[in-house]
Design a protein around this motif. Sequence first.
Motif, short mmCIF file in Angstrom:
data_model
loop_
_atom_site.label_atom_id
_atom_site.label_comp_id
_atom_site.label_asym_id
_atom_site.label_seq_id
_atom_site.Cartn_x
_atom_site.Cartn_y
_atom_site.Cartn_z
N HIS A 22 60.32 25.83 42.24
CA HIS A 22 59.68 24.44 43.23
C HIS A 22 58.76 23.77 42.56
CE1 HIS A 22 58.72 23.34 47.15
NE2 HIS A 22 60.54 23.56 47.78
N ASP A 23 57.92 22.33 43.18
CA ASP A 23 57.05 22.27 42.47
C ASP A 23 57.06 21.74 41.13
OD1 ASP A 23 56.72 21.38 45.51
OD2 ASP A 23 55.04 23.31 44.89
N PRO A 24 58.42 21.93 40.23
CA PRO A 24 58.34 21.96 38.84
C PRO A 24 57.92 21.09 37.63
CG PRO A 24 60.36 21.80 39.58
CD PRO A 24 59.83 21.37 40.87
N THR A 25 56.50 21.07 36.99
CA THR A 25 56.74 20.26 35.59
C THR A 25 57.23 21.27 34.82
OG1 THR A 25 55.46 19.28 35.11
CG2 THR A 25 54.79 21.16 34.55
N VAL A 26 57.72 20.21 33.30
CA VAL A 26 58.15 20.42 32.39
C VAL A 26 57.49 19.30 31.31
CG1 VAL A 26 60.20 20.24 30.60
CG2 VAL A 26 60.73 20.90 33.14
N TRP A 87 50.27 26.82 43.85
CA TRP A 87 51.76 24.81 43.85
C TRP A 87 51.61 24.27 42.60
CZ3 TRP A 87 49.72 24.00 49.75
CH2 TRP A 87 50.05 25.52 50.99
N ALA A 88 52.68 24.05 42.40
CA ALA A 88 52.29 22.53 41.72
C ALA A 88 51.72 22.33 40.94
CB ALA A 88 51.82 21.34 43.16
N PRO A 89 51.58 23.11 39.90
CA PRO A 89 50.96 23.09 38.32
C PRO A 89 51.63 21.73 37.86
CG PRO A 89 53.26 24.69 38.14
CD PRO A 89 53.01 24.32 39.60
N GLU A 90 50.12 20.97 37.34
CA GLU A 90 50.64 20.06 36.49
C GLU A 90 49.93 20.07 34.68
OE1 GLU A 90 51.94 17.82 34.68
OE2 GLU A 90 50.65 15.75 35.04
N VAL A 91 50.65 20.31 34.25
CA VAL A 91 50.65 20.72 32.86
C VAL A 91 50.88 19.50 31.60
CG1 VAL A 91 51.26 22.49 30.09
CG2 VAL A 91 51.23 23.08 33.29
#
Length: 439
Positions: A22-26, A87-91
């Motif tokens: 959920h709330d993914p970043t790649v 929640w909602a990690p940004e990397v």
Amino acid sequence: MMSSRDAATAADPTTWGARNAHDPTVVRGDDGRWYMFSTDAAAGVDEVPAGVHVRTSPDLVEWTFVGTALDGVPAAAFAHSGAAGLWAPEVVRWPSADGSPRWHMYYSASTFGSRTSVIGLATASSPAGPWTDAGPVVTTTHQVDGHNAIDAAVVFDRAGRPWLTYGSFFGGIHILPLDVRTGFAERPGEVGTLIARRPASVDGAVEGAYIVYRPEEDRFVLFVSYDSLFDSYSMRVAVSSSVTGPYLDANGRTLTDVSGGTPDAVGTKILGGHRFPDGTAWIAPGHNSVFRDGDRLFLVHHVRHADDPTRHEAQIRRVHVTASGWPLVSPHPFAGYDSERLRAPEAVSGDWDVVRFDPAERGVAASVRLPVVAAAHTDGQALTTPLIVSASGGPDDADIVLDAVVFGAFDPVAQRPVLAFAGLDAAGVVWTGSKAVTA
């Protein structure tokens, strides 16, 4: 009712793949692997691992759960928010003075319906970790603040200056400058510039913002999600010549405009609930981030099953850009580069399964079989071309001319490469389609 065996499988993260993301970043690490970071969430699981979920993939198709980035909610974030998970990690790969590998993770700690929230920072020398918490970057308190410190995303402007985009419901989306040396706010306590909001009639339902700079058009593209993450999410885009806005949709309306019209009128809708023949009915696609693989652009988002909205997963889609510079997404999830290449060039003209993303539609938009006309052939290489969609597909029974891009995709029902398209009509409405498969 779920069997004990099914329940045991659901509780085992090694069986999840892209499910429960959920709330993914790649991002791609220096080791060549892709890393997906996502919210601590899972359907049908009593005890969800806490500390930002991490998956890896060699090809953006097969994903393996490898654990959590942090050991639960960091102490300072927990003390302020009382959050059970992150929640909602940004990397993001962060610039360093000596050129050594440096990564920043901006995570959110909060609870549903509350503005008592924290955006925190953790650092590492690799996406594989170990991650070290550095403390809060932005905090808000429900009884004091009108904005909400969740859903962080980072964009670097033309000069390489980092900006933090954040916010949800309540006070809308804001952007503020970060110190490139530390990753913290340049001016602690600053709220930032308002760049998107929704009217009170829909509870201000906007969140999950992400900005990407496109040098190809020399402008910034803002992605946001409208409405409820549980059932009615849709993704919208707007563009600006400045990182701080104003951000304008395809009809020239700013995303901060809440005066007059319907609450769905502002923001160009690029993806919503939809279904193709014999395929899964998907609802609530949203909270996306954007990444590149070389010169190829991708979007990753979560989505739910219409027949069981508790089931959610991450999907990755190719992003293709129209002749007028609008980034639109494939109607089918990415299944690998080879899977979207046709064996031979094929005429674009023919019968297509077409979806119109009505900005006011909050449910599932079912595809309609329609003739599409274009004087072009392709084997799946993306090409920009005007498309004419049959009169029977138009809201006013008139032929629809689209500023479109045609490309290869993988049809998950037919299990074969097909041509697909996405395009904008004169009213700023997005259409997408998958060419009908013939025997």
